[in-house]
Design a protein around this motif. Structure first.
Motif, mmCIF file in Angstrom:
data_model
loop_
_atom_site.group_PDB
_atom_site.id
_atom_site.type_symbol
_atom_site.label_atom_id
_atom_site.label_comp_id
_atom_site.label_asym_id
_atom_site.label_seq_id
_atom_site.Cartn_x
_atom_site.Cartn_y
_atom_site.Cartn_z
ATOM 1 N N GLY A 142 0.441 -1.546 -0.191
ATOM 2 C CA GLY A 142 -0.326 -0.361 0.132
ATOM 3 C C GLY A 142 0.834 1.113 -0.072
ATOM 4 N N VAL A 143 1.479 0.973 0.698
ATOM 5 C CA VAL A 143 2.758 2.738 0.828
ATOM 6 C C VAL A 143 3.332 2.541 -0.493
ATOM 7 C CG1 VAL A 143 5.154 2.893 1.684
ATOM 8 C CG2 VAL A 143 3.228 1.909 3.205
ATOM 9 N N SER A 144 4.232 1.451 -1.160
ATOM 10 C CA SER A 144 4.265 1.713 -2.879
ATOM 11 C C SER A 144 3.792 1.672 -3.266
ATOM 12 C CB SER A 144 5.401 0.129 -2.595
ATOM 13 O OG SER A 144 5.485 0.121 -4.387
ATOM 14 N N GLY A 145 2.886 2.075 -3.577
ATOM 15 C CA GLY A 145 1.107 2.009 -4.619
ATOM 16 C C GLY A 145 0.788 3.723 -4.302
ATOM 17 N N PHE A 146 0.687 4.200 -3.121
ATOM 18 C CA PHE A 146 0.654 5.905 -2.786
ATOM 19 C C PHE A 146 1.816 6.023 -3.172
ATOM 20 C CE2 PHE A 146 2.477 9.187 0.043
ATOM 21 C CZ PHE A 146 1.067 10.273 -0.618
ATOM 22 N N LEU A 147 3.175 5.629 -3.461
ATOM 23 C CA LEU A 147 4.709 6.656 -3.825
ATOM 24 C C LEU A 147 4.276 5.436 -6.099
ATOM 25 C CD1 LEU A 147 7.403 5.086 -2.181
ATOM 26 C CD2 LEU A 147 6.577 7.378 -1.950
ATOM 27 N N GLY A 148 4.048 5.184 -6.597
ATOM 28 C CA GLY A 148 2.989 4.969 -7.717
ATOM 29 C C GLY A 148 2.561 6.410 -7.678
ATOM 30 N N GLY A 149 1.241 6.415 -6.958
ATOM 31 C CA GLY A 149 0.113 6.967 -7.621
ATOM 32 C C GLY A 149 1.254 8.746 -7.528
ATOM 33 N N LYS A 150 2.275 8.899 -6.135
ATOM 34 C CA LYS A 150 2.486 10.220 -6.463
ATOM 35 C C LYS A 150 3.085 10.670 -7.811
ATOM 36 C CE LYS A 150 4.942 12.993 -3.537
ATOM 37 N NZ LYS A 150 5.999 13.091 -2.006
ATOM 38 N N LEU A 151 3.795 9.250 -8.041
ATOM 39 C CA LEU A 151 4.109 9.418 -9.346
ATOM 40 C C LEU A 151 3.852 9.664 -10.542
ATOM 41 C CD1 LEU A 151 6.950 6.933 -8.964
ATOM 42 C CD2 LEU A 151 7.829 8.927 -9.398
ATOM 43 N N ALA A 152 3.008 9.075 -10.820
ATOM 44 C CA ALA A 152 1.746 9.477 -11.639
ATOM 45 C C ALA A 152 1.130 11.240 -11.423
ATOM 46 C CB ALA A 152 0.697 8.318 -12.034
ATOM 47 N N TYR A 153 0.486 10.601 -10.420
ATOM 48 C CA TYR A 153 -0.841 11.999 -10.013
ATOM 49 C C TYR A 153 -0.412 13.127 -9.917
ATOM 50 C CZ TYR A 153 -3.997 7.966 -11.028
ATOM 51 O OH TYR A 153 -4.403 7.061 -11.116
ATOM 52 N N ARG A 154 0.700 13.009 -9.413
ATOM 53 C CA ARG A 154 1.500 14.075 -8.903
ATOM 54 C C ARG A 154 2.195 14.762 -9.851
ATOM 55 N NH1 ARG A 154 2.919 16.231 -2.828
ATOM 56 N NH2 ARG A 154 4.162 18.739 -3.084
ATOM 57 N N TYR A 155 3.420 14.200 -10.047
ATOM 58 C CA TYR A 155 4.843 14.619 -10.792
ATOM 59 C C TYR A 155 4.690 14.027 -12.334
ATOM 60 C CZ TYR A 155 7.120 14.870 -6.583
ATOM 61 O OH TYR A 155 7.578 14.685 -4.389
ATOM 62 N N GLY A 156 3.510 13.190 -12.605
ATOM 63 C CA GLY A 156 2.733 13.424 -13.982
ATOM 64 C C GLY A 156 3.739 12.380 -14.661
ATOM 65 N N VAL A 157 4.825 11.723 -14.185
ATOM 66 C CA VAL A 157 5.695 10.517 -15.534
ATOM 67 C C VAL A 157 4.787 10.178 -15.668
ATOM 68 C CG1 VAL A 157 7.357 8.632 -14.644
ATOM 69 C CG2 VAL A 157 7.484 11.007 -12.842
ATOM 70 N N ARG A 158 5.317 9.530 -17.429
ATOM 71 C CA ARG A 158 4.420 9.030 -18.048
ATOM 72 C C ARG A 158 2.728 9.305 -18.187
ATOM 73 N NH1 ARG A 158 5.996 4.659 -20.352
ATOM 74 N NH2 ARG A 158 5.090 5.322 -22.365
ATOM 75 N N VAL A 159 2.230 10.306 -18.073
ATOM 76 C CA VAL A 159 1.085 10.857 -18.164
ATOM 77 C C VAL A 159 1.130 12.365 -19.354
ATOM 78 C CG1 VAL A 159 -0.905 12.046 -17.562
ATOM 79 C CG2 VAL A 159 0.482 10.442 -15.857
ATOM 80 N N ALA A 160 0.689 11.707 -20.078
ATOM 81 C CA ALA A 160 0.556 12.956 -21.031
ATOM 82 C C ALA A 160 0.405 14.276 -20.179
ATOM 83 C CB ALA A 160 -0.496 12.490 -22.447
ATOM 84 N N ASP A 161 0.811 15.736 -21.404
ATOM 85 C CA ASP A 161 0.428 17.205 -20.927
ATOM 86 C C ASP A 161 -0.558 17.043 -21.089
ATOM 87 O OD1 ASP A 161 0.603 18.009 -23.910
ATOM 88 O OD2 ASP A 161 1.760 16.581 -24.387
ATOM 89 N N GLU A 162 -0.892 18.357 -20.688
ATOM 90 C CA GLU A 162 -2.069 19.281 -20.744
ATOM 91 C C GLU A 162 -2.906 19.033 -22.197
ATOM 92 O OE1 GLU A 162 -2.043 21.958 -17.600
ATOM 93 O OE2 GLU A 162 -1.241 20.908 -15.706
ATOM 94 N N ASN A 163 -2.172 19.857 -22.554
ATOM 95 C CA ASN A 163 -2.881 20.138 -24.169
ATOM 96 C C ASN A 163 -2.994 18.562 -23.902
ATOM 97 O OD1 ASN A 163 -1.677 22.673 -24.155
ATOM 98 N ND2 ASN A 163 0.022 22.601 -24.801
ATOM 99 N N THR A 164 -2.173 17.468 -24.398
ATOM 100 C CA THR A 164 -3.413 16.128 -25.095
ATOM 101 C C THR A 164 -4.015 15.938 -24.174
ATOM 102 O OG1 THR A 164 -0.806 15.998 -25.432
ATOM 103 C CG2 THR A 164 -1.883 13.921 -25.640
#
Length: 182
Positions: A142-164
């Motif tokens: 669960g802790v690791s999953g929280f950190l994975g979520g932080k990477l995607a949802y807070r830092y936007g790792v491998r998430v498309a840019d806002e224009n896309t």
């Protein structure tokens, strides 16, 4: 940090292996070990509640094995995503902790599988040590999953840019109504 460095973490290092832009493979691959390991804990607990727990004990052991095997491709895709993150950044440090926890968890589950395999008593409940190791591992997962979520949802790792991303919210141009009137 420059925009180029920030955008670097959004682009795949290898699209065929890590997934195309804006659609990484790592998040979908982690569902296998997470699902298997959570279900194995449910089976562990249930093995102490039923009259003939052997099928649950054995099922839990195999779910642990499925999780360990499933963690390997998930780790490979995650490792490729790590290469896209600029070093010496909070996102990179978070990714290193996330990766380290996941590697430790996979090792803990491999040990748990071997422990159960060597101590298997046909038809008995899961031992308290194996159950405790699974419970502790789920908390760390669960802790690791929280950190994975932080990477995607807070830092936007491998998430498309806002224009896309905005393309999904742009109203489609409406075609003229071609339905015949009654």
């Amino acid at each position: 940090m420059t925009d180029a460095a920030w955008l670097q973490a959004k682009r795949p290092v290898s699209a065929p292996l890590a997934g195309p832009y804006g659609h990484p493979f790592h998040p979908i691959l982690v569902t296998v070990p997470i699902g298997a390991w959570v279900t194995s804990l449910v089976f562990d607990i249930a093995s102490h509640l039923v009259h003939r727990p052997g099928f649950l004990s054995q099922g839990s052991q195999w779910l642990i094995a499925i999780g360990v095997i499933g963690a390997l491709p998930a780790a490979m895709a995650g490792f490729l995503d790590l290469f896209a993150i600029p070093t010496r950044t909070p996102a990179f440090r978070t990714a290193l902790v996330h990766m380290t926890l996941n590697l430790l968890l996979t090792a803990a589950y491999a040990v748990n599988f071997l422990w159960r395999h060597s101590a298997y008593t046909s038809g008995g409940s899961v031992g308290w040590g194996g159950l405790a190791l699974s419970a502790i591992s789920i908390v760390l997962l669960g802790v690791s999953g929280f950190l994975g979520g932080k990477l995607a949802y807070r830092y936007g790792v491998r998430v498309a840019d806002e224009n896309t991303q905005a393309e999904g919210y742009t109203p489609a141009t409406s075609a003229p109504n071609t339905r015949p009137t009654a």
